[in-house]
Each structure stands twice: as C-alpha cells, then as structure tokens.
Design an enzyme around this catalytic site. Structure first.
Site, PDB file in Angstrom:
ATOM      1  CG  ASN A  31      -2.919 -10.629  -1.129  1.00 10.46           C
ATOM      2  OD1 ASN A  31      -3.160 -11.521  -1.936  1.00 10.46           O
ATOM      3  ND2 ASN A  31      -1.960 -10.728  -0.224  1.00 10.46           N
TER       4      ASN A  31
ATOM      5  CE  LYS B 107      -3.022 -12.076   3.034  1.00  9.33           C
ATOM      6  NZ  LYS B 107      -2.570 -12.025   4.432  1.00  9.33           N
TER       7      LYS B 107
ATOM      8  CG  HIS C 209       2.335 -11.072   0.987  1.00 11.98           C
ATOM      9  ND1 HIS C 209       2.245 -11.797   2.151  1.00 11.98           N
ATOM     10  CD2 HIS C 209       1.331 -10.149   1.024  1.00 11.98           C
ATOM     11  CE1 HIS C 209       1.222 -11.338   2.867  1.00 11.98           C
ATOM     12  NE2 HIS C 209       0.662 -10.342   2.212  1.00 11.98           N
TER      13      HIS C 209
ATOM     14  CD  GLU D 104       0.216 -14.278   4.113  1.00 15.67           C
ATOM     15  OE1 GLU D 104      -0.486 -13.811   5.021  1.00 15.67           O
ATOM     16  OE2 GLU D 104      -0.193 -14.460   2.949  1.00 15.67           O
TER      17      GLU D 104
ATOM     18  CD  GLU E 107       3.582  -7.736   3.606  1.00 15.26           C
ATOM     19  OE1 GLU E 107       2.421  -8.155   3.614  1.00 15.26           O
ATOM     20  OE2 GLU E 107       4.558  -8.435   3.268  1.00 15.26           O
TER      21      GLU E 107
ATOM     22  N   GLY F 114      -3.356 -10.119   9.606  1.00 14.58           N
ATOM     23  CA  GLY F 114      -4.254 -11.178  10.043  1.00 14.58           C
ATOM     24  C   GLY F 114      -4.365 -11.320  11.549  1.00 14.58           C
TER      25      GLY F 114
ATOM     26  CB  SER G 219      -5.221  -5.478  10.076  1.00 15.58           C
ATOM     27  OG  SER G 219      -4.719  -6.789  10.211  1.00 15.58           O
TER      28      SER G 219
ATOM     29  N   GLY H 281      -8.450  -9.458   4.494  1.00 12.77           N
ATOM     30  CA  GLY H 281      -9.788  -9.967   4.807  1.00 12.77           C
ATOM     31  C   GLY H 281     -10.921  -9.079   4.352  1.00 12.77           C
TER      32      GLY H 281
END
Length: 257
Positions: free
Chosen positions: A9, A11, A97, A99, A169, A175, A215, A237
C-alpha cells in the site's frame, strides 16, 4: 493451502515517474514471483495506468487501487469508479483502511457499500480492520474488529468469498515502528477466521487470506508469516523500496516451500 499475499500500500507516495522507477527496480530483481507467493501493489490513482504498463513484465504481481466509490458515475468530484479501475486493469481494491475511516469519515456503512459495489464489478477486495490503542487497552479490540468484519460483509454472498481478503491492521502499529507480537497477530487472525466462519462456511473461511498490516518489514516478516493464520502482509513503508519489498516476498517464498 493458501498462497501468501504480499501487498504494497503505497499511500500518497510515488507519482508517475517514481512509480515507473520503483516497479522497474522490482523487475530488475525478479520478473516472476515464486509459485507459493502472490504479489500486489497499490499506487495512488494517478499512477495506476503507468503501473499497469510496467507490471506486464512481472508475472504474479497484480495491480490494486487504494480506494473506490460505490456509484458508477456522477457528481462526485475527485472520486473514481469500479468501472474506471477495471478499465485500467486493476484486480484489487483496498477498502476501509484506518486512514480512510479516520481522516475521511468513512463509516462501516460506507465501507459495506464499497464492498458490495466492488464485488459486483468483479474486483477482489482487501478489507482493512483494526483497533486503536485505547480499544486494545480497554480489552475491546476483538469486539471492535468483529463488528467491522460483520458490517463490511453484510449482504455479501458466499459465492464471492473467494474474492475477499482481510487485512488486520492494529492502528497503534501503523507508521509508528511498533508491531504486534507474533502471538498477538496470530490471536487476532485466528479470531478473524472464526468470524469469517460465521459469515460464510468453515470451508470458505479456511480459504480466505488474512494479512497483517502493522509495520511488517524484512526484519520481522519471518516470525509474523510463520503464524498459521497470517497469510501475508499489507506493507506500507517497506513496499516503497524494491529491495525491501522483494525481500519480504523471498521470506514468504522460503516459508511456503
């Protein structure tokens, strides 16, 4: 029985040139994913077309979007439809998600509308569920995740179970550098599978892949992927670098052999 799914992902990272560079970097490392591992990359919508062109040279790596609207078309400024994603060549879409829920006000009802629309237009879906740190400390994490799954899958027919992926998640681990322990991840993934057995049949639930999305990186991927109900990762990431993303794929390959 279940192939690992390693999903990136991205983002709000990687425009068209950066997307092309990153995927070409992956292609320099591998042009074909291992037999026991499926791959997925989800760039921003502006980069999907560029990604689709490069991905033609990487066997086993699919294309997904990070979001979609639940209407076919209309006065929805800034949104994209399932038909648009189909035309670009997307196979998957990420829905719900944390977010999207936190920053854009997506409710369980909205997530369910997107789920039903996506399945109806033959997109595979990655439904994100998870709890906050406050909910975990209050011992409400299982209830929260159970409600999210049941709400997201309301009115989903059993014939569509094969197109469903769940991504757990823990919001407190996204993050932040924090990661659920392997035992914590397995406990939640096992619980999620039991919820899926209540929505679908046990046979269908056993085939649904449940990803860990908090993560995951090369240094912790092996111990997480070793858990019996952890079927891959929704990578943030670490998916933005060709070497770390392919390293996680290699770790999954070793465990699937």
């Amino acid at each position: 029985m279940r192939n690992f799914l390693i999903a990136g992902n991205w983002k709000m990272n990687c425009g068209i040139s950066a997307t092309t560079e990153l995927l070409n970097g992956i292609k320099e490392i591998t042009t074909s994913l291992p037999k026991g591992v499926d791959g997925l990359v989800c760039p921003p919508s502006i980069s999907l077309h560029a990604a689709a062109n490069v991905l033609q040279g990487i066997e086993g790596l699919s294309l997904g979007a990070q979001n979609v609207h639940f209407e076919d078309n209309g006065a929805y400024t800034g949104e994209i439809s399932t038909q648009m994603l189909n035309e670009i060549g997307c196979e998957y879409v990420i829905l719900g998600h944390s977010e999207r829920r936190e920053y854009f006000g997506e409710t369980d009802k909205i997530v369910n509308a997107k789920v039903l629309k996506s399945l109806d237009d033959d997109l595979k879906i990655v439904i994100c569920v998870g709890e906050s740190l406050k909910e975990r400390k209050a011992d409400e994490h299982k209830l929260r995740v159970r409600k999210q799954i049941q709400a997201a899958l309301t009115a989903v027919e059993e014939k569509d179970a094969a197109k469903v992926v769940i991504a757990y998640e823990p919001i407190w681990a996204i993050g932040t550098g924090e990661t659920a322990t392997p035992d914590q991840a397995q406990e939640m993934h096992k619980m999620i599978r039991s919820v899926l057995e209540g929505v679908f049949s046990q046979k269908k639930a056993e085939k649904i892949r449940i990803l860990y999305g908090g993560s995951m990186k090369p240094h912790n991927a092996e111990e997480l992927l070793q858990q019996p109900d952890v079927d891959g990762g929704l990578i943030g990431g670490a998916s933005l670098k060709a070497d770390s993303f392919t390293e996680i794929i290699d770790i999954a390959d070793q465990l699937s052999s």
